[in-house]
Structure formats: C-alpha cells, structure tokens
Write a protein that holds these residues in place. Structure first.
Motif, PDB file in Angstrom:
ATOM      1  N   ARG A  61      33.555  63.316  52.356  1.00  0.00           N
ATOM      2  CA  ARG A  61      33.674  61.937  52.830  1.00  0.00           C
ATOM      3  C   ARG A  61      33.292  61.793  54.300  1.00  0.00           C
ATOM      4  O   ARG A  61      33.318  62.753  55.065  1.00  0.00           O
ATOM      5  CB  ARG A  61      35.121  61.459  52.687  1.00  0.00           C
ATOM      6  CG  ARG A  61      35.709  61.610  51.313  1.00  0.00           C
ATOM      7  CD  ARG A  61      35.548  60.337  50.537  1.00  0.00           C
ATOM      8  NE  ARG A  61      36.049  60.459  49.191  1.00  0.00           N
ATOM      9  CZ  ARG A  61      37.101  59.811  48.738  1.00  0.00           C
ATOM     10  NH1 ARG A  61      37.803  59.034  49.534  1.00  0.00           N
ATOM     11  NH2 ARG A  61      37.454  59.950  47.485  1.00  0.00           N
ATOM     12  N   VAL A  62      32.983  60.556  54.677  1.00  0.00           N
ATOM     13  CA  VAL A  62      32.880  60.189  56.087  1.00  0.00           C
ATOM     14  C   VAL A  62      34.311  59.851  56.511  1.00  0.00           C
ATOM     15  O   VAL A  62      34.961  58.990  55.902  1.00  0.00           O
ATOM     16  CB  VAL A  62      31.945  58.979  56.303  1.00  0.00           C
ATOM     17  CG1 VAL A  62      31.966  58.552  57.760  1.00  0.00           C
ATOM     18  CG2 VAL A  62      30.519  59.326  55.883  1.00  0.00           C
ATOM     19  N   VAL A  63      34.812  60.551  57.528  1.00  0.00           N
ATOM     20  CA  VAL A  63      36.220  60.479  57.906  1.00  0.00           C
ATOM     21  C   VAL A  63      36.329  60.054  59.366  1.00  0.00           C
ATOM     22  O   VAL A  63      35.632  60.574  60.234  1.00  0.00           O
ATOM     23  CB  VAL A  63      36.906  61.857  57.702  1.00  0.00           C
ATOM     24  CG1 VAL A  63      38.359  61.818  58.138  1.00  0.00           C
ATOM     25  CG2 VAL A  63      36.783  62.301  56.254  1.00  0.00           C
ATOM     26  N   MET A  64      37.233  59.113  59.618  1.00  0.00           N
ATOM     27  CA  MET A  64      37.468  58.646  60.978  1.00  0.00           C
ATOM     28  C   MET A  64      38.939  58.821  61.325  1.00  0.00           C
ATOM     29  O   MET A  64      39.822  58.557  60.503  1.00  0.00           O
ATOM     30  CB  MET A  64      37.076  57.166  61.069  1.00  0.00           C
ATOM     31  CG  MET A  64      37.121  56.603  62.473  1.00  0.00           C
ATOM     32  SD  MET A  64      38.725  55.872  62.756  1.00  0.00           S
ATOM     33  CE  MET A  64      38.508  55.251  64.398  1.00  0.00           C
ATOM     34  N   GLY A  65      39.189  59.310  62.524  1.00  0.00           N
ATOM     35  CA  GLY A  65      40.545  59.390  63.032  1.00  0.00           C
ATOM     36  C   GLY A  65      40.554  58.958  64.484  1.00  0.00           C
ATOM     37  O   GLY A  65      39.581  59.182  65.211  1.00  0.00           O
ATOM     38  N   TYR A  66      41.639  58.336  64.885  1.00  0.00           N
ATOM     39  CA  TYR A  66      41.787  57.892  66.264  1.00  0.00           C
ATOM     40  C   TYR A  66      43.095  58.439  66.822  1.00  0.00           C
ATOM     41  O   TYR A  66      44.127  58.385  66.156  1.00  0.00           O
ATOM     42  CB  TYR A  66      41.779  56.350  66.343  1.00  0.00           C
ATOM     43  CG  TYR A  66      41.846  55.855  67.752  1.00  0.00           C
ATOM     44  CD1 TYR A  66      40.705  55.848  68.545  1.00  0.00           C
ATOM     45  CD2 TYR A  66      43.045  55.464  68.312  1.00  0.00           C
ATOM     46  CE1 TYR A  66      40.759  55.446  69.865  1.00  0.00           C
ATOM     47  CE2 TYR A  66      43.115  55.060  69.625  1.00  0.00           C
ATOM     48  CZ  TYR A  66      41.965  55.050  70.403  1.00  0.00           C
ATOM     49  OH  TYR A  66      42.032  54.660  71.716  1.00  0.00           O
TER      50      TYR A  66
END
Length: 180
Positions: A61-66
């Motif tokens: 997956r394309v994964v984003m975290g902040y």
C-alpha cells in the motif's frame, strides 16, 4: 480511485484527521485508517506491538503517517509500496536528548521502500535532525522542508507538499492504481 492508508498517531485520530481526510478525498484518493489495538499509555514506549499491527495492514500500500503516525509507519509498514512520512517524531534510540523513546533504532525500517519525508521549516532542530537521518536511511527518498510550517498537518504548505506526492504517485502507478 487510488487508496492512501493512514497510520494514526494516537487513539481518536480518525476524528481529528477529518479535515485532512476530506482534503485527500478532494485530491482524488480514497482513504482508510490502520486499525490499532491501543493498549496502555500512548505513546507506549515499552511496547513495539503497534509496529506488527501496522505491517499486517499496509503490505503493498501507499502509507502515510504524521508525527507519531510517521514513526509507526516507518517502523511498521515494512512491506508498503510507498511511504509518506510527515514530521516524524524523534523518539528513537538515537535521540539521546529525548528522555522518552523506544529503545529501537530508526534503522529498523525497510530502506528499500520508496519514501517522501517531510518536515516543517519552523519545527525544532531535533525534528529536522531526525527527518534528515530518516531521509538518508531510505535508498529512494524525496525530502521536503515545508516552508512556513510548524508541527501542523493542516498547514496549507504541508497539504500542498502531500498533494504533490500524491499526484506524483497517482501518475506513476501501474494502470492508475496507486494502492498496489
């Protein structure tokens, strides 16, 4: 529609991230949150259980975290297709000036995963040190110092930087499917 999988930084992030999710949807992406079993105090520096939970839900997956979500994504999304790490929290073994930290190295991620690493220009020196070290860890990384931004995901320049990454990923995905 491509899919962005978001790693939450803390319990309740789905509610607090609503404006960000709306922004991502307006950019032509669907979203889903990684579901985590939040046990104990958060962040729970004595446990690495969240990392395995992230890995199980982010493969391909394309994964984003902040912030803390970026730390969880970096250490947990080991089989992700691409990472977007915004303002990664400096809570690693190498962060000697941070009294609360996991006793695990930022080098425990997967250096082969392509990554976009972002940090606000107005964030403190420690955040910049950790963001640049994480950038250097990845073999294929872009690095963006977001102009005028502090530690705030909803800053217009942060949103623009994320949108730029999403547009690039959507264009480069096979058959238009950025979710792998």
């Amino acid at each position: 529609m491509p899919l962005l999988t978001i790693v939450p930084p803390m319990p309740g992030a789905e509610r607090r991230f609503r404006p960000f999710v709306d922004f991502v949807h307006a950019s032509g992406w669907a979203t889903e949150f990684v579901r985590l079993d939040w046990t104990g105090p958060q962040p729970n520096f004595g446990s690495t259980a969240l990392f395995a939970q992230v890995d199980a839900q982010t493969a391909g997956r394309v994964v984003m975290g902040y912030s803390l979500g970026a730390l969880y994504a970096h250490l947990g999304a080991l089989r992700a297709r691409h990472l977007i790490l915004g303002s990664i929290s400096p809570f690693f073994l190498e962060d000697d000036d941070e009294p609360q930290r996991w006793m695990i190295s930022y080098r425990a991620g997967n250096a082969q995963t392509p990554a976009d690493v972002l940090v606000g220009a107005l964030e403190d020196e420690q955040m910049h040190r950790r963001a640049s070290a994480v950038r250097d860890f990845y073999q294929r990384a872009t690095y963006t110092v977001v102009p005028g931004a502090e530690h705030e995901l909803r800053h217009p320049n942060f949103l623009h930087a994320i949108q730029t990454a999403l547009e690039r990923l959507a264009r480069s995905a096979p058959d238009g499917q950025a979710d792998g």
